[in-house]
Design a protein around this motif. Structure first.
Motif, PDB file in Angstrom:
ATOM      1  N   GLY A   1       0.808  -1.188   0.000  1.00  0.00           N
ATOM      2  CA  GLY A   1       0.000   0.000   0.000  1.00  0.00           C
ATOM      3  C   GLY A   1       0.849   1.249   0.000  1.00  0.00           C
ATOM      4  N   HIS A   2       0.202   2.348  -0.243  1.00  0.00           N
ATOM      5  CA  HIS A   2       0.873   3.640  -0.252  1.00  0.00           C
ATOM      6  C   HIS A   2       0.827   4.264   1.132  1.00  0.00           C
ATOM      7  N   PRO A   3       1.903   4.960   1.524  1.00  0.00           N
ATOM      8  CA  PRO A   3       1.854   5.673   2.794  1.00  0.00           C
ATOM      9  C   PRO A   3       0.874   6.838   2.654  1.00  0.00           C
ATOM     10  N   THR A   4       0.012   6.977   3.616  1.00  0.00           N
ATOM     11  CA  THR A   4      -0.924   8.092   3.566  1.00  0.00           C
ATOM     12  C   THR A   4      -0.728   8.962   4.786  1.00  0.00           C
ATOM     13  N   CYS A   5      -0.709  10.231   4.571  1.00  0.00           N
ATOM     14  CA  CYS A   5      -0.543  11.222   5.629  1.00  0.00           C
ATOM     15  C   CYS A   5      -1.505  12.364   5.329  1.00  0.00           C
ATOM     16  N   PRO A   6      -2.810  12.121   5.466  1.00  0.00           N
ATOM     17  CA  PRO A   6      -3.779  13.102   5.002  1.00  0.00           C
ATOM     18  C   PRO A   6      -3.713  14.445   5.714  1.00  0.00           C
ATOM     19  N   ALA A   7      -3.180  14.507   6.944  1.00  0.00           N
ATOM     20  CA  ALA A   7      -3.132  15.769   7.671  1.00  0.00           C
ATOM     21  C   ALA A   7      -1.737  16.403   7.685  1.00  0.00           C
ATOM     22  N   LEU A   8      -0.763  15.778   7.032  1.00  0.00           N
ATOM     23  CA  LEU A   8       0.613  16.284   7.045  1.00  0.00           C
ATOM     24  C   LEU A   8       0.700  17.634   6.351  1.00  0.00           C
ATOM     25  N   GLN A   9       1.177  18.656   7.080  1.00  0.00           N
ATOM     26  CA  GLN A   9       1.270  19.994   6.520  1.00  0.00           C
ATOM     27  C   GLN A   9       2.712  20.457   6.313  1.00  0.00           C
ATOM     28  N   SER A  10       3.666  19.849   7.012  1.00  0.00           N
ATOM     29  CA  SER A  10       5.040  20.336   6.930  1.00  0.00           C
ATOM     30  C   SER A  10       6.026  19.179   7.040  1.00  0.00           C
ATOM     31  N   ASN A  21      17.238   6.644  -1.756  1.00  0.00           N
ATOM     32  CA  ASN A  21      16.291   5.642  -1.258  1.00  0.00           C
ATOM     33  C   ASN A  21      15.279   6.280  -0.303  1.00  0.00           C
ATOM     34  N   GLY A  22      15.764   7.122   0.579  1.00  0.00           N
ATOM     35  CA  GLY A  22      14.868   7.831   1.485  1.00  0.00           C
ATOM     36  C   GLY A  22      13.982   8.812   0.740  1.00  0.00           C
ATOM     37  N   MET A  23      14.524   9.418  -0.299  1.00  0.00           N
ATOM     38  CA  MET A  23      13.749  10.358  -1.100  1.00  0.00           C
ATOM     39  C   MET A  23      12.604   9.645  -1.802  1.00  0.00           C
ATOM     40  N   GLU A  24      12.818   8.395  -2.179  1.00  0.00           N
ATOM     41  CA  GLU A  24      11.744   7.624  -2.803  1.00  0.00           C
ATOM     42  C   GLU A  24      10.573   7.461  -1.829  1.00  0.00           C
ATOM     43  N   LEU A  25      10.872   7.119  -0.582  1.00  0.00           N
ATOM     44  CA  LEU A  25       9.824   6.965   0.429  1.00  0.00           C
ATOM     45  C   LEU A  25       9.167   8.306   0.747  1.00  0.00           C
ATOM     46  N   LEU A  26       9.971   9.337   0.887  1.00  0.00           N
ATOM     47  CA  LEU A  26       9.436  10.668   1.156  1.00  0.00           C
ATOM     48  C   LEU A  26       8.524  11.131   0.027  1.00  0.00           C
ATOM     49  N   SER A  27       8.932  10.886  -1.192  1.00  0.00           N
ATOM     50  CA  SER A  27       8.148  11.286  -2.359  1.00  0.00           C
ATOM     51  C   SER A  27       6.795  10.591  -2.391  1.00  0.00           C
ATOM     52  N   GLU A  28       6.766   9.332  -1.994  1.00  0.00           N
ATOM     53  CA  GLU A  28       5.493   8.609  -1.921  1.00  0.00           C
ATOM     54  C   GLU A  28       4.568   9.263  -0.906  1.00  0.00           C
ATOM     55  N   ARG A  31       3.114  12.555  -2.270  1.00  0.00           N
ATOM     56  CA  ARG A  31       2.054  12.334  -3.265  1.00  0.00           C
ATOM     57  C   ARG A  31       0.669  12.162  -2.640  1.00  0.00           C
ATOM     58  N   PHE A  32       0.627  11.642  -1.423  1.00  0.00           N
ATOM     59  CA  PHE A  32      -0.645  11.357  -0.771  1.00  0.00           C
ATOM     60  C   PHE A  32      -0.906  12.276   0.420  1.00  0.00           C
ATOM     61  N   SER A  33      -0.327  13.459   0.385  1.00  0.00           N
ATOM     62  CA  SER A  33      -0.521  14.453   1.443  1.00  0.00           C
ATOM     63  C   SER A  33      -1.152  15.692   0.821  1.00  0.00           C
ATOM     64  N   ALA A  34      -2.444  15.666   0.705  1.00  0.00           N
ATOM     65  CA  ALA A  34      -3.164  16.714  -0.036  1.00  0.00           C
ATOM     66  C   ALA A  34      -3.068  18.095   0.601  1.00  0.00           C
ATOM     67  N   LYS A  53      14.485  13.872  -9.209  1.00  0.00           N
ATOM     68  CA  LYS A  53      13.382  13.500 -10.109  1.00  0.00           C
ATOM     69  C   LYS A  53      12.196  12.980  -9.315  1.00  0.00           C
ATOM     70  N   LEU A  54      12.463  12.112  -8.353  1.00  0.00           N
ATOM     71  CA  LEU A  54      11.395  11.563  -7.520  1.00  0.00           C
ATOM     72  C   LEU A  54      10.668  12.668  -6.767  1.00  0.00           C
ATOM     73  N   LEU A  55      11.430  13.557  -6.160  1.00  0.00           N
ATOM     74  CA  LEU A  55      10.829  14.652  -5.399  1.00  0.00           C
ATOM     75  C   LEU A  55      10.022  15.577  -6.296  1.00  0.00           C
ATOM     76  N   SER A  56      10.568  15.916  -7.442  1.00  0.00           N
ATOM     77  CA  SER A  56       9.883  16.834  -8.351  1.00  0.00           C
ATOM     78  C   SER A  56       8.578  16.259  -8.870  1.00  0.00           C
ATOM     79  N   GLU A  57       8.572  14.974  -9.154  1.00  0.00           N
ATOM     80  CA  GLU A  57       7.327  14.331  -9.578  1.00  0.00           C
ATOM     81  C   GLU A  57       6.297  14.367  -8.457  1.00  0.00           C
ATOM     82  N   ALA A  58       6.738  14.169  -7.220  1.00  0.00           N
ATOM     83  CA  ALA A  58       5.819  14.195  -6.084  1.00  0.00           C
ATOM     84  C   ALA A  58       5.266  15.601  -5.850  1.00  0.00           C
ATOM     85  N   ILE A  59       6.117  16.609  -5.989  1.00  0.00           N
ATOM     86  CA  ILE A  59       5.687  17.995  -5.781  1.00  0.00           C
ATOM     87  C   ILE A  59       4.529  18.343  -6.721  1.00  0.00           C
ATOM     88  N   GLN A  60       4.542  17.781  -7.886  1.00  0.00           N
ATOM     89  CA  GLN A  60       3.475  18.058  -8.853  1.00  0.00           C
ATOM     90  C   GLN A  60       2.123  17.521  -8.386  1.00  0.00           C
TER      91      GLN A  60
END
Length: 124
Positions: A1-10, A21-28, A31-34, A53-60
């Motif tokens: 499953g994907h890590p979800t952090c729906p209330a994460l603001q910072s 490797n850590g950036m891959e997890l952070l980027s995931e 992606r799920f922190s609206a 690249k991973l971070l930039s894709e997630a930022i989008q």
């Protein structure tokens, strides 16, 4: 499953030993922190172009993002081009901190990208 952090603001990982490797997890998580508004990744020295690249894709996929800080981040021209592309897709972005570690070649894609950031108020 994907890590979800729906209330994460910072996210602040200043001076950490974060790798691609850590950036891959952070980027995931990003992606799920609206409601994510702030990312601070100052003084990171171990992130390569692949990690950026991973971070930039997630930022989008972070529609509420307002502030990004990469002060004293080891940018290459390629990693700055990748970040610049992400900035184009961050409509709420108000502040970018990139420090003084950018060459003349890296400024061109950044200056082009900020034209697509209507809320941008500060670049440092």
């Amino acid at each position: 499953g994907h890590p979800t952090c729906p209330a994460l603001q910072s996210i602040s990982l200043i001076c950490s030993d974060l790798t691609d490797n850590g950036m891959e997890l952070l980027s995931e998580a990003i992606r799920f922190s609206a409601v994510l508004q702030n990312i601070s990744l100052d003084f990171l020295r171990l992130i390569t172009v692949d990690g950026m690249k991973l971070l930039s894709e997630a930022i989008q996929h972070a529609p509420a993002l307002r502030s990004i800080s990469f002060a004293y981040f080891d940018f290459t021209d390629d990693s700055l081009k990748i970040l610049s592309e992400a900035i184009r897709h961050a409509p709420e972005l108000q502040s970018i901190s990139i420090g003084s570690n950018i060459t003349g070649n890296g400024m061109k894609p950044l200056s082009e990208a900020i034209r697509f950031a209507p809320a941008l108020q500060s670049i440092s």
